[in-house]
Design an enzyme around this catalytic site. Structure first.
Site, PDB file in Angstrom:
ATOM      1  N   VAL A  95      40.005  43.558  43.024  1.00 39.61           N
ATOM      2  CA  VAL A  95      38.579  43.279  43.055  1.00 39.61           C
ATOM      3  C   VAL A  95      38.276  42.203  42.024  1.00 39.61           C
ATOM      4  O   VAL A  95      38.519  42.385  40.834  1.00 39.61           O
ATOM      5  CB  VAL A  95      37.767  44.556  42.753  1.00 39.61           C
ATOM      6  N   LEU A 125      40.398  51.995  36.135  1.00 42.68           N
ATOM      7  CA  LEU A 125      39.347  52.710  36.845  1.00 42.68           C
ATOM      8  C   LEU A 125      39.726  54.142  37.170  1.00 42.68           C
ATOM      9  O   LEU A 125      38.847  54.993  37.338  1.00 42.68           O
ATOM     10  CB  LEU A 125      38.992  51.968  38.141  1.00 42.68           C
ATOM     11  N   SER A 147      49.650  47.569  47.050  1.00 43.74           N
ATOM     12  CA  SER A 147      49.335  47.258  48.440  1.00 43.74           C
ATOM     13  C   SER A 147      48.498  46.004  48.496  1.00 43.74           C
ATOM     14  O   SER A 147      47.426  45.934  47.895  1.00 43.74           O
ATOM     15  CB  SER A 147      48.578  48.415  49.102  1.00 43.74           C
ATOM     16  N   ILE A 169      38.713  45.460  31.118  1.00 43.86           N
ATOM     17  CA  ILE A 169      40.104  45.044  30.920  1.00 43.86           C
ATOM     18  C   ILE A 169      40.589  45.482  29.547  1.00 43.86           C
ATOM     19  O   ILE A 169      41.753  45.875  29.375  1.00 43.86           O
ATOM     20  CB  ILE A 169      40.239  43.530  31.138  1.00 43.86           C
ATOM     21  N   VAL A 205      35.995  41.188  40.120  1.00 40.90           N
ATOM     22  CA  VAL A 205      34.796  41.398  39.330  1.00 40.90           C
ATOM     23  C   VAL A 205      35.116  41.286  37.847  1.00 40.90           C
ATOM     24  O   VAL A 205      34.376  40.698  37.078  1.00 40.90           O
ATOM     25  CB  VAL A 205      34.172  42.775  39.642  1.00 40.90           C
ATOM     26  N   LYS A 227      35.716  32.214  26.384  1.00 35.91           N
ATOM     27  CA  LYS A 227      34.500  33.011  26.213  1.00 35.91           C
ATOM     28  C   LYS A 227      34.293  33.288  24.731  1.00 35.91           C
ATOM     29  O   LYS A 227      35.118  33.930  24.084  1.00 35.91           O
ATOM     30  CB  LYS A 227      34.615  34.327  26.987  1.00 35.91           C
TER      31      LYS A 227
END
Length: 474
Positions: free
Chosen positions: A24, A306, A18, A319, A26, A57
């Site tokens: 998000v 999540l 959807s 992740i 984050v 990173k």
């Protein structure tokens, strides 16, 4: 995407999403396992970094954690050269007894590259790295790759879940539009709500809030220019901590905190007082419960991301846990049908991984000397899981670190965080003393010099990004 890439026509996959819910933004910092995951599933690194505005990173800069004013980097690198007897830091401790004054971090290539804002893809030694990227752009890239592999995408919201009256297995989901989507196996990616795994199948949830006190976050996107550091920053504040994640086109930042110690308004104000640039986008306030589903696989449903659990983003494992869950599912996919033994095995592997990561995160809070706020005093004084308490005691008493089965963090990671937070062993293994003082000093100086020379020869992180993967604008 991964299932369609690996199994092709063996599976008929329907993706329900959807746009109203969205992604998000984050989870924009990652762990080195993402590089392997991308390679396994044919995701081109340049294309990925260009599409997501990504940067490199090499680790995380922790600031104000053991004491206010402290700073250390937990890098993804190997510290020194170890052998089968034990880890390199035992050589370093032996050298210190001989009067050596050099710092342990001088013996880690990735850490030195991070400190000097340098990066290049090297193979001798092989550099260990992960990524920062725009989560929304990443989701769109994965969607495109999935659809190219034959995945059917349906836009909409699920309003009902249909179960078999006898077995309790999920048979279909009903969309807001009235459409019914049938399936043999379901992957729940509905986030904290756990629409399938919890609301329908009642897997249960093991809450870790008594160890990991943070339950809220407020996130922003800010303008960013200038030098791009190849690391995430994790800056401790009075009742939580702030992340800063530099991308090619912006910076992601947010404040993770405990609502038991600070209000949402005060937490947001704390964040606003520590910004590096003008606000571009303010994301919604996030509420969460750290922990995991007691069962990630129930009947014919697996929870990923999540929906399966959440360990706060301090070490950028969210992740990784998604991709680890996908990898387990690929390896254990129920082509012959779902059975209890298969689900039990998956759940045990998932439990071990979550708990090992949990312990590593808790250690950051327990290993603090801060007593300037109730939050940090409570973190310092809390009782921790036996598995972590025993591990920390082993290191303090004997200097022994280890990497057990199902662990993602190597001994180098434990070492860098423990040392960075002023936890030092009372004893160490004396195999370093098999070398005399002159031999040991010569070996250490050569290794340190080799690393320094290599770092001096590689380009800056910013120059690497410009040459290798400049962002492609929509």
């Amino acid at each position: 995407m991964a299932l369609s890439k690996q199994f092709g026509s063996l599976l008929d996959i329907t993706l329900i999403e959807s746009e109203e819910i969205g992604t998000v933004g984050v989870g924009e910092a990652t762990f080195p396992t993402i590089c392997t995951f991308h390679q396994m599933h044919g995701i081109d690194e340049k294309e990925f970094l260009q599409a997501t505005g990504g940067s490199i990173k090499l680790g995380i800069s922790f600031e104000n954690w053991a004491r206010k004013g402290d700073r250390y980097i937990h890098s993804f690198g190997t510290v020194g050269q170890s052998n089968w007897i034990g880890d390199f830091y035992n050589y370093w401790y032996a050298a210190k007894e001989y009067g050596y004054e050099g710092a342990l971090e001088e013996f880690c290539f990735e850490l030195q590259a991070a400190t000097h804002h340098k990066f290049a893809i090297t193979k001798n030694p092989r550099i260990n790295y992960a990524y920062h990227f725009d989560a929304g752009r990443y989701a769109r890239l994965l969607r495109k790759l999935s659809e190219e592999k034959g995945v059917k995408r349906i836009e909409g919201k699920i309003i009902e879940v249909k179960q078999n009256a006898d077995t309790g297995f999920i048979e279909s989901v009903v969309m807001e539009s009235g459409a019914r989507i049938d399936g043999d196996f379901f992957v729940d990616c509905t986030g904290f709500i756990g629409l399938l795994i919890e609301k329908t199948l009642h897997a249960g949830y093991e809450h870790w809030g008594h160890w990991l006190r943070n339950d809220s976050a407020v996130a922003l996107q800010t303008e960013f220019s200038g030098d791009i550091p190849p690391y995430t920053r994790a800056i401790a504040h009075d009742s939580g901590w702030q992340w800063k994640i530099p991308l090619q086109h912006r910076q992601g930042t947010g404040h993770v905190y405990s609502s038991a110690y600070i209000s949402d308004e005060d937490a947001r104000n704390t964040l606003l007082q520590h910004l590096d640039g003008d606000i571009r986008v303010e994301l919604r306030l996030l509420k969460f419960k750290t922990g995991r589903r007691k069962k990630a696989w129930v009947k014919n449903c697996v929870a990923i991301g999540l929906a399966g659990g959440f360990v706060e983003p301090l070490e950028s494992t969210s992740i990784h846990l998604i991709q680890a869950g996908i990898t387990r599912l690929i390896q254990l996919f129920p082509f012959a049908g779902c059975c209890e033994s298969l689900a039990k095995h998956y759940n045990e592997l998932s439990r071990v991984e979550y708990e090992k990561i949990r312990d590593f995160i808790i250690m950051h809070y327990k290993a603090t000397e801060r007593d300037d706020t109730p939050y940090w005093r409570d973190c310092r004084d809390m009782e921790v899981p036996d598995s972590l308490a025993e591990r920390m005691e082993l290191y303090k008493e004997s200097g022994i670190l280890f990497m057990g089965a199902g662990e993602v963090f190597r001994t180098d990671s434990w070492l860098q965080v423990l040392q960075g937070q002023r936890i030092f062993p009372q004893r160490y293994h004396h195999f370093g003393h098999t070398m005399d003082k002159e031999q040991l000093m010569q070996a250490l100086n050569k290794l340190k010099g080799d690393i320094s020379t290599l770092v001096s020869k590689i380009p800056s992180h910013g120059d690497f990004l410009k040459a290798y993967c400049p962002m492609q604008w929509d």
